[in-house]
Design a protein around this motif. Structure first.
Motif, PDB file in Angstrom:
ATOM      1  N   GLY A 164       0.826  -1.198   0.000  1.00  0.00           N
ATOM      2  CA  GLY A 164       0.000   0.000   0.000  1.00  0.00           C
ATOM      3  C   GLY A 164       0.852   1.236   0.000  1.00  0.00           C
ATOM      4  O   GLY A 164       2.055   1.191  -0.278  1.00  0.00           O
ATOM      5  N   THR A 165       0.233   2.362   0.341  1.00  0.00           N
ATOM      6  CA  THR A 165       0.990   3.608   0.440  1.00  0.00           C
ATOM      7  C   THR A 165       1.925   3.519   1.642  1.00  0.00           C
ATOM      8  O   THR A 165       1.834   2.585   2.446  1.00  0.00           O
ATOM      9  N   ASN A 166       2.798   4.487   1.798  1.00  0.00           N
ATOM     10  CA  ASN A 166       3.756   4.456   2.900  1.00  0.00           C
ATOM     11  C   ASN A 166       3.095   4.252   4.258  1.00  0.00           C
ATOM     12  O   ASN A 166       3.610   3.544   5.109  1.00  0.00           O
ATOM     13  N   GLU A 167       1.937   4.877   4.469  1.00  0.00           N
ATOM     14  CA  GLU A 167       1.242   4.763   5.750  1.00  0.00           C
ATOM     15  C   GLU A 167       0.609   3.383   5.926  1.00  0.00           C
ATOM     16  O   GLU A 167       0.402   2.923   7.037  1.00  0.00           O
ATOM     17  N   GLU A 168       0.256   2.731   4.831  1.00  0.00           N
ATOM     18  CA  GLU A 168      -0.447   1.448   4.880  1.00  0.00           C
ATOM     19  C   GLU A 168       0.490   0.258   4.936  1.00  0.00           C
ATOM     20  O   GLU A 168       0.127  -0.793   5.441  1.00  0.00           O
ATOM     21  N   GLN A 169       1.696   0.397   4.403  1.00  0.00           N
ATOM     22  CA  GLN A 169       2.638  -0.720   4.334  1.00  0.00           C
ATOM     23  C   GLN A 169       3.012  -1.181   5.734  1.00  0.00           C
ATOM     24  O   GLN A 169       3.117  -0.391   6.655  1.00  0.00           O
ATOM     25  N   SER A 170       3.234  -2.477   5.844  1.00  0.00           N
ATOM     26  CA  SER A 170       3.613  -3.036   7.144  1.00  0.00           C
ATOM     27  C   SER A 170       5.112  -3.162   7.314  1.00  0.00           C
ATOM     28  O   SER A 170       5.603  -3.319   8.410  1.00  0.00           O
ATOM     29  N   GLY A 171       5.852  -3.147   6.220  1.00  0.00           N
ATOM     30  CA  GLY A 171       7.267  -3.507   6.290  1.00  0.00           C
ATOM     31  C   GLY A 171       7.376  -5.024   6.206  1.00  0.00           C
ATOM     32  O   GLY A 171       6.411  -5.748   6.444  1.00  0.00           O
ATOM     33  N   GLU A 172       8.539  -5.512   5.840  1.00  0.00           N
ATOM     34  CA  GLU A 172       8.737  -6.950   5.665  1.00  0.00           C
ATOM     35  C   GLU A 172       8.918  -7.640   7.011  1.00  0.00           C
ATOM     36  O   GLU A 172       9.684  -7.178   7.844  1.00  0.00           O
ATOM     37  N   ILE A 173       8.212  -8.749   7.188  1.00  0.00           N
ATOM     38  CA  ILE A 173       8.361  -9.589   8.369  1.00  0.00           C
ATOM     39  C   ILE A 173       9.070 -10.850   7.907  1.00  0.00           C
ATOM     40  O   ILE A 173       8.605 -11.539   6.995  1.00  0.00           O
ATOM     41  N   LYS A 174      10.204 -11.147   8.520  1.00  0.00           N
ATOM     42  CA  LYS A 174      11.080 -12.242   8.084  1.00  0.00           C
ATOM     43  C   LYS A 174      10.685 -13.564   8.733  1.00  0.00           C
ATOM     44  O   LYS A 174      10.341 -13.605   9.908  1.00  0.00           O
ATOM     45  N   PHE A 175      10.766 -14.642   7.952  1.00  0.00           N
ATOM     46  CA  PHE A 175      10.503 -15.991   8.440  1.00  0.00           C
ATOM     47  C   PHE A 175      11.648 -16.906   8.030  1.00  0.00           C
ATOM     48  O   PHE A 175      12.307 -16.672   7.029  1.00  0.00           O
ATOM     49  N   LYS A 176      11.852 -17.972   8.800  1.00  0.00           N
ATOM     50  CA  LYS A 176      12.932 -18.911   8.512  1.00  0.00           C
ATOM     51  C   LYS A 176      12.619 -19.771   7.288  1.00  0.00           C
ATOM     52  O   LYS A 176      13.525 -20.211   6.588  1.00  0.00           O
TER      53      LYS A 176
END
Length: 107
Positions: free
Chosen positions: A48-60
Motif C-alpha cells: 500500500g501507500t507508505n502509511e499502509e505498508q507493514s514492512g517486511e516480516i522475516k521468516f525462517k
C-alpha cells in the motif's frame, strides 16, 4: 491454474529462481500482500501507500510463514481458501510463471 493449493504454491516457490515477489489478494482484505523469496527465508508484508505498508516480516521458511499469525491476523494455513489471486510481480499469473521458467509441477 484455477486452484493453487499451498502444496502447489510451495513447489513453485521452491523452484522459482532468484528473489521473486508473489502478490496475494484475499477476498476479505482491503490490501494486497506480498511474499518475497530470499535465500535465507521469505518475508511477508502488507502492500500500500507508505502509511499502509507493514514492512517486511522475516521468516525462517515458507512453512513457518504458513503456520504463523502475521500482519492483519493472517494465518495462511487458515486463510488459504480466502485467496482470490496469487501472481508473481514479473511474470504475472502462476501458469505463465511455470511456462516461462519451464517449471514442471508433475515431478
Amino acid at each position: 491454474m484455477k486452484t493453487v493449493t499451498y502444496e502447489i504454491f510451495k513447489k513453485i516457490y521452491e523452484l522459482f529462481p532468484g528473489e521473486p515477489e508473489f502478490y496475494i489478494c484475499f477476498e476479505d482484505k482491503d490490501y494486497e500482500y506480498m511474499i518475497i523469496k530470499y535465500a535465507d527465508g521469505p518475508t511477508f508484508q502488507r502492500c500500500g501507500t507508505n502509511e499502509e505498508q507493514s514492512g517486511e516480516i522475516k521468516f525462517k521458511s515458507l512453512d513457518e510463514l504458513y503456520n504463523t499469525t502475521t500482519i492483519d491476523n493472517i494465518i495462511l494455513k487458515d486463510d488459504w481458501e480466502k485467496i482470490e489471486h496469487i501472481y508473481e510481480s514479473w511474470y504475472g499469473n502462476l501458469d505463465t510463471c511455470c511456462d516461462e521458467l519451464k517449471i514442471d509441477l508433475t515431478k
